[in-house]
Design a protein around this motif. Structure first.
Motif, PDB file in Angstrom:
ATOM      1  N   VAL A  87       0.899  -1.343  -0.021  1.00  0.00           N
ATOM      2  CA  VAL A  87      -0.021  -0.127   0.168  1.00  0.00           C
ATOM      3  C   VAL A  87       0.959   1.223   0.102  1.00  0.00           C
ATOM      4  N   GLU A  88       2.085   1.427   0.664  1.00  0.00           N
ATOM      5  CA  GLU A  88       2.838   2.310   0.859  1.00  0.00           C
ATOM      6  C   GLU A  88       3.427   2.744  -0.380  1.00  0.00           C
ATOM      7  N   ALA A 114       2.808   6.274  -2.721  1.00  0.00           N
ATOM      8  CA  ALA A 114       3.841   6.936  -3.316  1.00  0.00           C
ATOM      9  C   ALA A 114       3.803   7.054  -4.847  1.00  0.00           C
ATOM     10  N   ALA A 115       3.346   6.069  -5.643  1.00  0.00           N
ATOM     11  CA  ALA A 115       3.187   6.232  -6.934  1.00  0.00           C
ATOM     12  C   ALA A 115       2.034   6.920  -7.580  1.00  0.00           C
ATOM     13  N   TYR A 116       0.905   6.943  -6.694  1.00  0.00           N
ATOM     14  CA  TYR A 116      -0.091   7.597  -7.122  1.00  0.00           C
ATOM     15  C   TYR A 116      -0.186   9.234  -6.888  1.00  0.00           C
ATOM     16  N   ILE A 161      -5.260   4.798  -3.167  1.00  0.00           N
ATOM     17  CA  ILE A 161      -5.686   5.859  -3.812  1.00  0.00           C
ATOM     18  C   ILE A 161      -6.143   7.106  -2.988  1.00  0.00           C
ATOM     19  N   ALA A 162      -7.146   6.521  -1.865  1.00  0.00           N
ATOM     20  CA  ALA A 162      -7.544   7.602  -0.889  1.00  0.00           C
ATOM     21  C   ALA A 162      -6.406   8.224  -0.261  1.00  0.00           C
ATOM     22  N   ALA A 163      -5.191   7.360   0.168  1.00  0.00           N
ATOM     23  CA  ALA A 163      -4.262   8.082   1.035  1.00  0.00           C
ATOM     24  C   ALA A 163      -3.432   9.101   0.058  1.00  0.00           C
ATOM     25  N   ALA A 164      -3.140   8.563  -1.238  1.00  0.00           N
ATOM     26  CA  ALA A 164      -2.526   9.714  -2.071  1.00  0.00           C
ATOM     27  C   ALA A 164      -3.404  10.825  -2.308  1.00  0.00           C
ATOM     28  N   CYS A 177     -15.689   2.241  -2.622  1.00  0.00           N
ATOM     29  CA  CYS A 177     -15.248   3.435  -2.786  1.00  0.00           C
ATOM     30  C   CYS A 177     -15.504   4.573  -1.660  1.00  0.00           C
ATOM     31  N   ARG A 178     -17.204   4.565  -1.450  1.00  0.00           N
ATOM     32  CA  ARG A 178     -17.694   5.414  -0.280  1.00  0.00           C
ATOM     33  C   ARG A 178     -17.076   5.219   0.707  1.00  0.00           C
ATOM     34  N   GLU A 179     -16.786   3.842   1.107  1.00  0.00           N
ATOM     35  CA  GLU A 179     -16.090   3.484   2.461  1.00  0.00           C
ATOM     36  C   GLU A 179     -14.838   4.126   2.812  1.00  0.00           C
ATOM     37  N   ARG A 180     -14.418   4.514   1.733  1.00  0.00           N
ATOM     38  CA  ARG A 180     -13.016   5.306   1.739  1.00  0.00           C
ATOM     39  C   ARG A 180     -13.180   6.669   1.551  1.00  0.00           C
ATOM     40  N   GLY A 181     -14.310   7.118   1.376  1.00  0.00           N
ATOM     41  CA  GLY A 181     -14.403   8.556   0.967  1.00  0.00           C
ATOM     42  C   GLY A 181     -13.929   9.056  -0.403  1.00  0.00           C
ATOM     43  N   LEU A 182     -14.132   7.845  -1.334  1.00  0.00           N
ATOM     44  CA  LEU A 182     -13.458   8.118  -2.673  1.00  0.00           C
ATOM     45  C   LEU A 182     -14.923   8.655  -3.494  1.00  0.00           C
ATOM     46  N   GLU A 183     -14.957   9.767  -3.764  1.00  0.00           N
ATOM     47  CA  GLU A 183     -15.979  10.159  -4.686  1.00  0.00           C
ATOM     48  C   GLU A 183     -15.577  11.334  -5.678  1.00  0.00           C
ATOM     49  N   PRO A 184     -15.998  11.024  -7.028  1.00  0.00           N
ATOM     50  CA  PRO A 184     -16.856  10.120  -7.408  1.00  0.00           C
ATOM     51  C   PRO A 184     -16.577   8.815  -7.688  1.00  0.00           C
TER      52      PRO A 184
END
Ligand code: PEP
Ligand code: MG
Length: 317
Positions: free
Chosen positions: A49-50, A54-56, A116-119, A147-154
Motif C-alpha cells: 500500500v505504501e 507514493a506512486a499515485y 488511492i485514498a491516501a494519495a 469507494c464510499r467506505e473510503r471517502g472516494l467520490e465520485p
C-alpha cells in the motif's frame, strides 16, 4: 469547446507520473484514464500500500486541481498478472479479469483503493475512481460501496461490455459516472479478439453496432439523471470515452453528438481533436451522430461523416 460554446473536456490517458507530466504540458483538462496496472505488471507480488500510495501521489502531484480518473487494476487477457490472474483459462478475455479478480482476491482491490485514498489526501488533484469490465448492476453497487467506505467520490464504472451499455440507466443510478472503453466494448460487441490483426476490420469503433451501444450508454445517463451541481459537470451523470476512438477527430465529433461529455486520449491526439471539435456546433455533431449510427457499415459511417466534415481533409486527417 464546440463552435457554439458547448464544453467538452479533453483529457489525457496516462500510465504513471512521467505521462502525467506530459498531460500537464499538453494542457489537457485533466486525465480521463490512469492505467494503474503499469505499476503491477512484471511483478511477482502485489506492490504494498505504501509503495502504491507514493506512486499515485507522485502522479497526482503533476495535476493539481485537475480531474484524474483512476482506473483500478485491469489484469488479465491482454494484461496477464501472475499473482492475480489465472494462466490456464481457455478464453482469458472472457475470464476472471479486471474487476472480476476482486471476487476471490478482494484485498488486491481494497489495498489499491486504500492507497488511492491516501494519495488523494496528500494531493490537490481530484481523483475519480472507476472499475474496469463491469457487467452487472450488483458489481457496480459493490464497487461504489468500497469507494464510499473510503471517502472516494465520485465513483464510476467503465462501460466495456454490451451488458453494461444496455443497462446503463441502472448502472448510472448506482454510480456517479461512466467512461466507455471503446477498445474492449468493440471487442465484446463484435466478438472479435482485439489482439488479432486478422480481425482488425471488425475491431473498428465506427461499427454502427458499437456506436449504438455508445448511444445507449448516453441515453441511460440521461434517464439516470443527476444533480446539476454534482462534480461541477452536467445535469446528467457524466459519460466519457477513454478508448482509442476518442483520439480519432471525426469519431470524436460523433461521440460528442451521441452525448459524451469528455474524451480521453494520448496527449499527442489532443490538438487535432480540439481543432475539429471547434468547427462544429452541438446540433451539427448530433446530426452526424444520427447518420453514423444509422449507417449500414463502418465504412459508410466514416464516409458520411467525412462528407460533412471537410475540415478533416483540409487538415490532412
Ligand atoms: C478500453 O478498453 O477501451 C480501454 C480504454 O481500456 P484498455 O485499452 O486499457 O483495456
Ligand atoms: Mg479495456
Amino acid at each position: 469547446m464546440l463552435a457554439d460554446g458547448t464544453r467538452v473536456q479533453l483529457l489525457a490517458n496516462i500510465g504513471g507520473a512521467k505521462d502525467a507530466e506530459k498531460a500537464a504540458a499538453a494542457n489537457a483538462d485533466g486525465v480521463g484514464l490512469f492505467r494503474t496496472e503499469f505499476l503491477f505488471l512484471d511483478r511477482e507480488d502485489e506492490p504494498g500500500v505504501e509503495e502504491q500510495t507514493a506512486a499515485y501521489a507522485e502522479t497526482f502531484a503533476h495535476l493539481p486541481g485537475k480531474k484524474v480518473v483512476v482506473r483500478t487494476i485491469d489484469a488479465g487477457a491482454d494484461k496477464p498478472l501472475p499473482f492475480l490472474t489465472n494462466a490456464d483459462e481457455p478464453n482469458p478475455a472472457l475470464g476472471v479479469r479486471a474487476y472480476r479478480t476482486s471476487w476471490e482476491k478482494r484485498s488486491v482491490l481494497t489495498n489499491q483503493l486504500d492507497a488511492i485514498a491516501a494519495a488523494a489526501a496528500q494531493s490537490e488533484a481530484k481523483p475519480w475512481v472507476m472499475a474496469p469490465m463491469i457487467a452487472t448492476v450488483p458489481e457496480t453497487e459493490d464497487f461504489v460501496a468500497l469507494c464510499r467506505e473510503r471517502g472516494l467520490e465520485p465513483a464510476g464504472i467503465m462501460v466495456e461490455t454490451p451488458a453494461a451499455a444496455i443497462t446503463a440507466d441502472r448502472h448510472l443510478t448506482a454510480c456517479d459516472f461512466a467512461s466507455i472503453g471503446t477498445n474492449d466494448l468493440t471487442q465484446y460487441t463484435m466478438a472479435a479478439d482485439r489482439q488479432l490483426g486478422s480481425l482488425a476490420h471488425l475491431n473498428n469503433p465506427w461499427q454502427p453496432s458499437v456506436l449504438s451501444l455508445v448511444k445507449a450508454t448516453c441515453d441511460g445517463a440521461r434517464t439516470a439523471g443527476g444533480d446539476p451541481d454534482a462534480f461541477g459537470e452536467s445535469a446528467n451523470k457524466p459519460v466519457g470515452v477513454c478508448g482509442e476512438a476518442a483520439g480519432d477527430p471525426g469519431l470524436a465529433v460523433v461521440l460528442v453528438g451521441l452525448g459524451v461529455n469528455s474524451l480521453s486520449m494520448t496527449p499527442r491526439s489532443l490538438p487535432a481533436v480540439a481543432k475539429v471539435l471547434s468547427t462544429v456546433t452541438l446540433e451539427q455533431a448530433q446530426q452526424l451522430a444520427r447518420k453514423a449510427v444509422a449507417a449500414r457499415t463502418a465504412e459508410d459511417a466514416v464516409s458520411a461523416v467525412r462528407a460533412d466534415l471537410p475540415i478533416l481533409g483540409e487538415l490532412g486527417l
